[in-house]
Motif scaffolding. Structure first.
Motif, PDB file in Angstrom:
ATOM      1  N   ASP A  15      -3.005  39.801  72.772  1.00  0.00           N
ATOM      2  CA  ASP A  15      -1.708  39.596  72.131  1.00  0.00           C
ATOM      3  C   ASP A  15      -0.560  39.756  73.126  1.00  0.00           C
ATOM      4  N   LYS A  16      -0.808  40.411  74.249  1.00  0.00           N
ATOM      5  CA  LYS A  16       0.236  40.591  75.257  1.00  0.00           C
ATOM      6  C   LYS A  16       0.282  39.432  76.245  1.00  0.00           C
ATOM      7  N   PHE A  17      -0.691  38.525  76.183  1.00  0.00           N
ATOM      8  CA  PHE A  17      -0.729  37.421  77.128  1.00  0.00           C
ATOM      9  C   PHE A  17       0.441  36.468  76.920  1.00  0.00           C
ATOM     10  N   VAL A  18       0.735  36.150  75.709  1.00  0.00           N
ATOM     11  CA  VAL A  18       1.779  35.180  75.420  1.00  0.00           C
ATOM     12  C   VAL A  18       2.850  35.862  74.571  1.00  0.00           C
ATOM     13  N   VAL A  19       3.764  36.521  75.246  1.00  0.00           N
ATOM     14  CA  VAL A  19       4.803  37.250  74.529  1.00  0.00           C
ATOM     15  C   VAL A  19       6.187  36.659  74.742  1.00  0.00           C
ATOM     16  N   GLU A  20       6.283  35.734  75.665  1.00  0.00           N
ATOM     17  CA  GLU A  20       7.569  35.110  75.947  1.00  0.00           C
ATOM     18  C   GLU A  20       7.439  33.601  75.822  1.00  0.00           C
ATOM     19  N   GLU A  21       8.546  32.951  75.567  1.00  0.00           N
ATOM     20  CA  GLU A  21       8.551  31.498  75.407  1.00  0.00           C
ATOM     21  C   GLU A  21       7.985  30.777  76.631  1.00  0.00           C
ATOM     22  N   ASP A  22       8.317  31.276  77.831  1.00  0.00           N
ATOM     23  CA  ASP A  22       7.867  30.601  79.045  1.00  0.00           C
ATOM     24  C   ASP A  22       6.462  31.011  79.485  1.00  0.00           C
ATOM     25  N   SER A  23       5.753  31.773  78.677  1.00  0.00           N
ATOM     26  CA  SER A  23       4.417  32.220  79.075  1.00  0.00           C
ATOM     27  C   SER A  23       3.307  31.383  78.444  1.00  0.00           C
ATOM     28  N   ARG A  24       3.645  30.226  77.903  1.00  0.00           N
ATOM     29  CA  ARG A  24       2.614  29.329  77.346  1.00  0.00           C
ATOM     30  C   ARG A  24       1.600  28.916  78.400  1.00  0.00           C
ATOM     31  N   GLU A  25       2.051  28.903  79.638  1.00  0.00           N
ATOM     32  CA  GLU A  25       1.172  28.537  80.751  1.00  0.00           C
ATOM     33  C   GLU A  25      -0.052  29.464  80.798  1.00  0.00           C
ATOM     34  N   GLU A  26       0.135  30.717  80.434  1.00  0.00           N
ATOM     35  CA  GLU A  26      -0.979  31.673  80.401  1.00  0.00           C
ATOM     36  C   GLU A  26      -2.017  31.268  79.364  1.00  0.00           C
ATOM     37  N   PHE A  27      -1.550  30.868  78.212  1.00  0.00           N
ATOM     38  CA  PHE A  27      -2.467  30.426  77.162  1.00  0.00           C
ATOM     39  C   PHE A  27      -3.240  29.198  77.611  1.00  0.00           C
ATOM     40  N   VAL A  28      -2.552  28.263  78.234  1.00  0.00           N
ATOM     41  CA  VAL A  28      -3.193  27.039  78.724  1.00  0.00           C
ATOM     42  C   VAL A  28      -4.228  27.396  79.803  1.00  0.00           C
ATOM     43  N   ALA A  29      -3.878  28.312  80.699  1.00  0.00           N
ATOM     44  CA  ALA A  29      -4.813  28.724  81.756  1.00  0.00           C
ATOM     45  C   ALA A  29      -6.052  29.375  81.156  1.00  0.00           C
ATOM     46  N   LEU A  30      -5.851  30.213  80.167  1.00  0.00           N
ATOM     47  CA  LEU A  30      -6.984  30.873  79.508  1.00  0.00           C
ATOM     48  C   LEU A  30      -7.862  29.854  78.801  1.00  0.00           C
ATOM     49  N   GLN A  31      -7.258  28.944  78.068  1.00  0.00           N
ATOM     50  CA  GLN A  31      -8.028  27.912  77.361  1.00  0.00           C
ATOM     51  C   GLN A  31      -8.793  27.032  78.341  1.00  0.00           C
ATOM     52  N   SER A  32      -8.170  26.687  79.460  1.00  0.00           N
ATOM     53  CA  SER A  32      -8.839  25.871  80.478  1.00  0.00           C
ATOM     54  C   SER A  32     -10.035  26.610  81.073  1.00  0.00           C
ATOM     55  N   ALA A  33      -9.869  27.886  81.347  1.00  0.00           N
ATOM     56  CA  ALA A  33     -10.968  28.680  81.906  1.00  0.00           C
ATOM     57  C   ALA A  33     -12.130  28.754  80.924  1.00  0.00           C
ATOM     58  N   ILE A  34     -11.836  28.958  79.663  1.00  0.00           N
ATOM     59  CA  ILE A  34     -12.884  29.007  78.637  1.00  0.00           C
ATOM     60  C   ILE A  34     -13.565  27.648  78.521  1.00  0.00           C
ATOM     61  N   ASP A  35     -12.789  26.579  78.533  1.00  0.00           N
ATOM     62  CA  ASP A  35     -13.363  25.227  78.465  1.00  0.00           C
ATOM     63  C   ASP A  35     -14.299  24.961  79.634  1.00  0.00           C
ATOM     64  N   GLU A  36     -13.916  25.408  80.833  1.00  0.00           N
ATOM     65  CA  GLU A  36     -14.774  25.206  82.006  1.00  0.00           C
ATOM     66  C   GLU A  36     -16.113  25.928  81.835  1.00  0.00           C
ATOM     67  N   VAL A  37     -16.086  27.139  81.314  1.00  0.00           N
ATOM     68  CA  VAL A  37     -17.316  27.889  81.085  1.00  0.00           C
ATOM     69  C   VAL A  37     -18.168  27.153  80.043  1.00  0.00           C
ATOM     70  N   HIS A  38     -17.550  26.669  78.983  1.00  0.00           N
ATOM     71  CA  HIS A  38     -18.285  25.918  77.963  1.00  0.00           C
ATOM     72  C   HIS A  38     -18.950  24.694  78.568  1.00  0.00           C
ATOM     73  N   ASP A  39     -18.259  24.001  79.441  1.00  0.00           N
ATOM     74  CA  ASP A  39     -18.826  22.826  80.100  1.00  0.00           C
ATOM     75  C   ASP A  39     -20.056  23.204  80.928  1.00  0.00           C
ATOM     76  N   LEU A  40     -19.991  24.355  81.597  1.00  0.00           N
ATOM     77  CA  LEU A  40     -21.097  24.798  82.445  1.00  0.00           C
ATOM     78  C   LEU A  40     -22.354  25.132  81.651  1.00  0.00           C
ATOM     79  N   VAL A  41     -22.169  25.681  80.455  1.00  0.00           N
ATOM     80  CA  VAL A  41     -23.340  26.085  79.660  1.00  0.00           C
ATOM     81  C   VAL A  41     -23.670  25.059  78.573  1.00  0.00           C
ATOM     82  N   GLY A  42     -23.016  23.918  78.624  1.00  0.00           N
ATOM     83  CA  GLY A  42     -23.353  22.840  77.698  1.00  0.00           C
ATOM     84  C   GLY A  42     -22.866  23.036  76.276  1.00  0.00           C
ATOM     85  N   LEU A  43     -21.720  23.685  76.126  1.00  0.00           N
ATOM     86  CA  LEU A  43     -21.187  23.921  74.784  1.00  0.00           C
ATOM     87  C   LEU A  43     -20.127  22.922  74.388  1.00  0.00           C
ATOM     88  N   ALA A  44     -19.667  22.126  75.329  1.00  0.00           N
ATOM     89  CA  ALA A  44     -18.562  21.211  75.032  1.00  0.00           C
ATOM     90  C   ALA A  44     -18.933  20.185  73.991  1.00  0.00           C
TER      91      ALA A  44
END
Length: 135
Positions: free
Chosen positions: A106-135
């Motif tokens: 909940d502290k990751f995205v606390v400001e308007e300009d911190s959406r980039e953190e959410f995008v980075a986290l989602q991208s990292a999770i997506d990459e892991v999913h791709d590696l283990v065949g979850l996509a």
């Protein structure tokens, strides 16, 4: 299922303890679950009000898992934190099977300009999913 003493320090929460114990058992004995047709658990989200013991459960779970663990907390400025998220997931991927513990999300995205953190986290999770065949 294995006998699990990992959560003995936490009072109550029998259902949560049972579910986490099941996941730990699956991590310890994957072949047993694969034979039963159970797919691997690739993510776990503990949620609830502040102060109910989520971090205690998480730390006990991490310890009992025996897996290499990477903890990612927001303790850096936004730009540095985005890089840190990527680095953490890269390290965890290189040392798989491992666990990334995203503490206090909940502290990751606390400001308007911190959406980039959410995008980075989602991208990292997506990459892991791709590696283990979850996509």
């Amino acid at each position: 299922m294995m006998e699990c003493k990992a959560f003995d320090s936490i009072i109550g929460y029998a259902e949560v303890k049972l579910e986490l114990t099941r996941i730990l058992d699956q991590l310890q004995y994957p072949e047993k679950y694969t034979a039963l047709g159970v797919t691997d658990t690739h993510g776990l989200l503990l949620h609830g009000a502040p102060g109910v013991g989520k971090s205690s459960f998480a730390m006990d779970f991490l310890k009992a898992s025996g897996r290499k663990t990477f903890i990612c907390r927001k303790d850096k400025p936004n730009g540095d934190f985005v890089k840190y998220i990527k680095e953490t997931f890269d390290k965890a991927t290189a040392q798989a099977p491992s666990i990334v513990f995203m503490d206090d999300m909940d502290k990751f995205v606390v400001e308007e300009d911190s959406r980039e953190e959410f995008v980075a986290l989602q991208s990292a999770i997506d990459e892991v999913h791709d590696l283990v065949g979850l996509a």
